[in-house]
Design an enzyme around this catalytic site. Structure first.
Site, mmCIF file in Angstrom:
data_model
loop_
_atom_site.group_PDB
_atom_site.id
_atom_site.type_symbol
_atom_site.label_atom_id
_atom_site.label_comp_id
_atom_site.label_asym_id
_atom_site.label_seq_id
_atom_site.Cartn_x
_atom_site.Cartn_y
_atom_site.Cartn_z
ATOM 1 N N PRO A 124 0.822 -1.207 0.000
ATOM 2 C CA PRO A 124 0.000 0.000 0.000
ATOM 3 C C PRO A 124 0.861 1.263 0.000
ATOM 4 O O PRO A 124 1.953 1.289 0.568
ATOM 5 C CB PRO A 124 -0.799 -0.106 1.293
ATOM 6 C CG PRO A 124 -0.117 -1.115 2.126
ATOM 7 C CD PRO A 124 0.726 -1.953 1.240
ATOM 8 N N LEU A 125 0.351 2.274 -0.668
ATOM 9 C CA LEU A 125 0.993 3.582 -0.696
ATOM 10 C C LEU A 125 -0.059 4.614 -0.330
ATOM 11 O O LEU A 125 -1.112 4.677 -0.966
ATOM 12 C CB LEU A 125 1.574 3.873 -2.072
ATOM 13 C CG LEU A 125 2.321 5.194 -2.172
ATOM 14 C CD1 LEU A 125 3.515 5.053 -3.089
ATOM 15 C CD2 LEU A 125 1.437 6.325 -2.628
#
Length: 70
Positions: free
Chosen positions: A2-3
């Site tokens: 995830p970013l």
């Protein structure tokens, strides 16, 4: 992986506050989505208040108006 990208105005946010944001968002992704904190990326973008506008005015202008109100 995830970013998360956090955008805030550049108004004196301390390094400690940024660290708290990064740690908190990372933990939120762990708790809610079961993500691995070792592969979770958090980016904080600070935007000058002259480059951020709401309601047809820059944040710089809005802050100046707020400062002059009783």
């Amino acid at each position: 992986m995830p970013l998360v990208n956090i955008r805030i105005t550049r108004e004196g946010v301390s390094a400690k506050q940024k660290q708290q944001l990064i740690a908190g968002v990372t933990q939120l992704l762990v708790d809610v989505l079961g993500k691995n904190p070792a592969t979770t990326v958090v980016i904080i973008d600070e935007v000058d208040t002259d480059n951020w506008g709401i309601g047809g005015q820059t944040i710089t202008m809005q802050r100046a108006i707020e400062k002059n109100q009783p």
